[in-house]
Write an enzyme that holds these catalytic residues in place. Structure first.
Site, mmCIF file in Angstrom:
data_model
loop_
_atom_site.group_PDB
_atom_site.id
_atom_site.type_symbol
_atom_site.label_atom_id
_atom_site.label_comp_id
_atom_site.label_asym_id
_atom_site.label_seq_id
_atom_site.Cartn_x
_atom_site.Cartn_y
_atom_site.Cartn_z
ATOM 1 N N ASP A 1 -13.307 6.052 -33.332
ATOM 2 C CA ASP A 1 -14.253 5.865 -32.233
ATOM 3 C C ASP A 1 -15.012 7.159 -31.939
ATOM 4 O O ASP A 1 -16.152 7.327 -32.385
ATOM 5 C CB ASP A 1 -13.472 5.351 -31.011
ATOM 6 C CG ASP A 1 -14.326 5.172 -29.789
ATOM 7 O OD1 ASP A 1 -15.560 5.183 -29.925
ATOM 8 O OD2 ASP A 1 -13.776 5.035 -28.671
ATOM 9 N N ILE B 1 -4.448 7.674 -11.741
ATOM 10 C CA ILE B 1 -5.825 7.307 -12.108
ATOM 11 C C ILE B 1 -6.470 6.506 -10.974
ATOM 12 O O ILE B 1 -7.610 6.767 -10.570
ATOM 13 C CB ILE B 1 -5.850 6.537 -13.447
ATOM 14 C CG1 ILE B 1 -5.404 7.480 -14.574
ATOM 15 C CG2 ILE B 1 -7.246 5.980 -13.741
ATOM 16 C CD1 ILE B 1 -5.298 6.843 -15.948
ATOM 17 N N GLU C 1 -1.593 -2.079 -3.979
ATOM 18 C CA GLU C 1 -0.490 -1.527 -4.783
ATOM 19 C C GLU C 1 0.765 -2.367 -4.530
ATOM 20 O O GLU C 1 1.138 -2.614 -3.388
ATOM 21 C CB GLU C 1 -0.269 -0.054 -4.398
ATOM 22 C CG GLU C 1 1.016 0.575 -4.862
ATOM 23 C CD GLU C 1 1.213 0.581 -6.372
ATOM 24 O OE1 GLU C 1 0.355 1.125 -7.073
ATOM 25 O OE2 GLU C 1 2.236 0.025 -6.836
ATOM 26 N N CYS D 1 -9.261 11.592 -23.704
ATOM 27 C CA CYS D 1 -9.394 12.732 -22.786
ATOM 28 C C CYS D 1 -10.851 13.158 -22.615
ATOM 29 O O CYS D 1 -11.376 13.181 -21.504
ATOM 30 C CB CYS D 1 -8.544 13.875 -23.324
ATOM 31 S SG CYS D 1 -8.781 15.402 -22.436
ATOM 32 N N TYR E 1 -14.611 11.595 -31.435
ATOM 33 C CA TYR E 1 -13.786 12.807 -31.426
ATOM 34 C C TYR E 1 -13.549 13.242 -29.978
ATOM 35 O O TYR E 1 -14.429 13.128 -29.130
ATOM 36 C CB TYR E 1 -14.450 13.927 -32.229
ATOM 37 C CG TYR E 1 -14.572 13.553 -33.681
ATOM 38 C CD1 TYR E 1 -13.430 13.451 -34.468
ATOM 39 C CD2 TYR E 1 -15.802 13.239 -34.245
ATOM 40 C CE1 TYR E 1 -13.504 13.053 -35.793
ATOM 41 C CE2 TYR E 1 -15.890 12.842 -35.576
ATOM 42 C CZ TYR E 1 -14.743 12.749 -36.341
ATOM 43 O OH TYR E 1 -14.819 12.339 -37.642
ATOM 44 N N GLY E 2 -12.355 13.737 -29.744
ATOM 45 C CA GLY E 2 -11.989 14.115 -28.380
ATOM 46 C C GLY E 2 -11.131 13.045 -27.712
ATOM 47 O O GLY E 2 -10.505 13.289 -26.693
ATOM 48 N N ASP F 1 0.166 10.641 -26.385
ATOM 49 C CA ASP F 1 0.539 9.457 -25.609
ATOM 50 C C ASP F 1 1.388 8.484 -26.416
ATOM 51 O O ASP F 1 2.284 7.834 -25.875
ATOM 52 C CB ASP F 1 -0.723 8.722 -25.126
ATOM 53 C CG ASP F 1 -1.417 9.440 -23.974
ATOM 54 O OD1 ASP F 1 -0.968 10.557 -23.615
ATOM 55 O OD2 ASP F 1 -2.397 8.891 -23.437
ATOM 56 N N HIS G 1 -5.739 39.770 -2.423
ATOM 57 C CA HIS G 1 -6.026 39.226 -1.096
ATOM 58 C C HIS G 1 -7.533 39.177 -0.884
ATOM 59 O O HIS G 1 -8.222 40.131 -1.274
ATOM 60 C CB HIS G 1 -5.406 40.121 -0.018
ATOM 61 C CG HIS G 1 -5.729 39.655 1.371
ATOM 62 N ND1 HIS G 1 -5.137 38.522 1.907
ATOM 63 C CD2 HIS G 1 -6.597 40.129 2.302
ATOM 64 C CE1 HIS G 1 -5.628 38.338 3.134
ATOM 65 N NE2 HIS G 1 -6.515 39.293 3.391
#
Ligand code: FAD
Length: 474
Positions: free
Chosen positions: A41, A190, A209, A47, A43-44, A318, A450
């Site tokens: 599909d 998400i 939910e 993500c 590249y990358g 994943d 600081h």
């Protein structure tokens, strides 16, 4: 070009060009291995194209608009307007720049790029089906394969992503207009990130939910900061309700939900975004030809070196299991490539940071206090609220806190839970501390600039030692 049947050989075949796969391919090529990366599909992967990057682009842009509209107290009076097509163009430009960069980096490192869908014929052969203009088949013989095919959004029965009003996260990130009313199904990270984004862009958002709270993997006091802020933004939460269906009405759609006791409710909307989780992609790979079987949840199990049960086949990202995060995918990609190259690399998951880019952000790493106690430590905890941080007050964002968890005996840092401004950046200090075996004293005695938000990490370390200056010690 129409490709015929051709056969080639490669040392390493990487399947999938996401942050797991392209990183593995580059590292393998850096070790002088002949490396072929197959991507069907873009590249990358998820993500860069449909996940981390476009979502963070929209979050940044909508934050900017929202913050400018709320800055009257700081003397900034503005009434920003969101031009969604322009915002989408900008986001797409960022994505294109990054995906183009991945392709260039792969080529510059000597990775052979092949566009197509890979399936295995046996444990040393893959067939690549080329779609589009370059139709045809190619057979690649490989010494080692690294499977990095990622994950896809899970569909809920009755909510087909093909239907126009039903959005997956990918559809939401490609939105051409801001819906007046949006129902979001799922209050995981998400769902929460996109709810916040669309609420800031002007949608009336209702989150449905099934569980009794949002972001269930985080501690209550962490989640509360985010859900209270979300409620301030007008997001309505409906917990304990499962989405059961939707139908078109004259003005839009109605989404129906059901409680465990069978009580039904309905919510009007223009769109419904379903974000209930992601599942690994293994189905097009014909893995059975290699003898490799996904586990019950569909993931490919690996040992501590990214190896599957089949010696020469590795799995990363994943598809190799939780946490489904880009940086975990890339780390596994590097380790897989190094192991293939004969390096003594191994995976270490004790400090995998995890971020939710809500308002404010949540970032955690390592153990919570309860996890540390369960693991046999006698934990000490130090906390610094952002309302006591000078820098935090000057940014107008003073909600949340930094919490450090350490071993009570030797003060080794074990974990952190940060909710507040720039939590995503602050967590890097604690991640490094855990990696290096740093103690609370190391952090407390490190001079922090600081005024910065990172001083809150130092103060939390001091607080855990009973030596905090800017907060009361516990
Ligand atoms: C909306 C959203 C926001 C996110 N935000 C973050 C975030 O802020 N931070 C974070 O760490 N993670 C985030 N993630 C998760 C992150 O995108 C994934 O963890 C990461 O992309 C996993 O990388 P991967 O390489 O394993 O898989 P992927 O990025 O999914 O890449 C897999 C690639 O393999 C290709 N492929 C699949 N099968 C084949 C085949 N048979 N042949 C050839 N190619 C194939 C696919 O086309 C895909 O390009 C987000 C995800 C989503 C959906």
């Amino acid at each position: 070009m129409v490709m015929g049947d051709i056969a080639t050989g490669t040392d390493v075949l990487v399947v999938g060009g996401g942050p797991g796969g392209y990183v593995a391919a580059i590292r393998a090529a850096q070790h002088d291995l002949d490396t072929t990366l197959v991507e069907r599909d873009a590249y990358g992967g998820t993500c860069l194209n449909y996940g981390c990057i476009p979502s963070k682009a929209l979050i940044t842009a909508t934050d900017l608009a929202h913050d400018a509209g709320e800055a009257a107290e700081m003397g900034v009076v503005a009434d920003p307007e969101i031009d969604m097509p322009a915002m989408a163009d900008w986001k797409d430009g960022v994505v294109d720049q990054l995906t183009g960069g991945v392709e260039k980096l792969c080529k510059a490192n000597g990775v052979n790029l092949v566009e197509g869908t890979a399936a295995f014929e046996d444990e040393h052969t893959a067939r690549i089906a080329h779609g589009g203009s370059g139709q045809g088949m190619e057979t690649i013989e490989f010494e080692h394969a690294i499977v990095a095919t990622g994950s896809r959004a899970i569909e809920v029965p009755g909510f087909d992503f093909e239907d126009d009003p039903v959005w997956s996260s990918r559809d939401a990130l490609d939105a051409e207009a801001v819906p007046d009313e949006l129902v979001v199904v799922g209050a995981g990270y998400i769902g929460m990130e996109l709810s916040t984004t669309f609420a800031k862009a002007g949608s009336d958002v209702t989150v449905v939910e099934m569980l009794d709270g949002a972001l269930p993997t985080y501690e209550d006091d962490v989640t509360r900061v985010v859900t209270e802020r979300a409620a301030d933004l007008g997001i309505q939460f409906e917990f304990g309700e499962a989405a059961s269906g939707w139908e078109e009405t004259d003005g839009g759609i109605v989404v129906t939900t059901e409680t465990e006791d069978g009580e039904e409710s309905s919510y009007e909307a223009d769109r419904v975004l379903v974000a209930v989780g992601r599942e690994p992609v293994t189905d097009t790979l014909e893995l059975e030809a290699t003898g490799l079987e996904p586990n019950e949840a569909g993931f490919l199990e690996t040992d501590g070196r990214a190896r599957t049960d089949v010696d020469n086949i590795f799995a990363v990202g994943d598809v190799a299991g939780e946490p489904m995060l880009a940086h975990k995918a890339s780390r596994e990609g590097v380790v897989a490539a190094e192991v293939v190259a004969g390096e003594p690399a191994a995976l270490d998951y004790q400090a995998v940071p995890s971020v939710v880019f809500t308002d404010p952000e949540i970032a955690t790493v390592g153990m919570t206090e309860a996890e540390a106690a369960d693991a046999g430590f006698d934990p000490v905890v130090g906390q610094m609220p952002f309302r006591a941080s000078g820098r935090s007050l000057t940014t107008g964002n003073d909600e949340g806190f930094v919490r450090l968890v350490a071993d009570g005996d030797d003060e080794f840092v074990l974990g952190a839970q940060i909710v507040g401004p720039e939590a995503s950046e602050l967590v890097a200090e604690v991640t490094l501390a855990i990696e290096l075996g740093a103690t609370l004293e190391d952090i407390a005695r490190t001079i922090h600039t600081h005024p910065t938000l990172s001083e809150a990490v130092m103060e939390a370390a001091e607080n855990a030692r009973g030596q905090a200056i800017h907060t009361l010690n516990r």
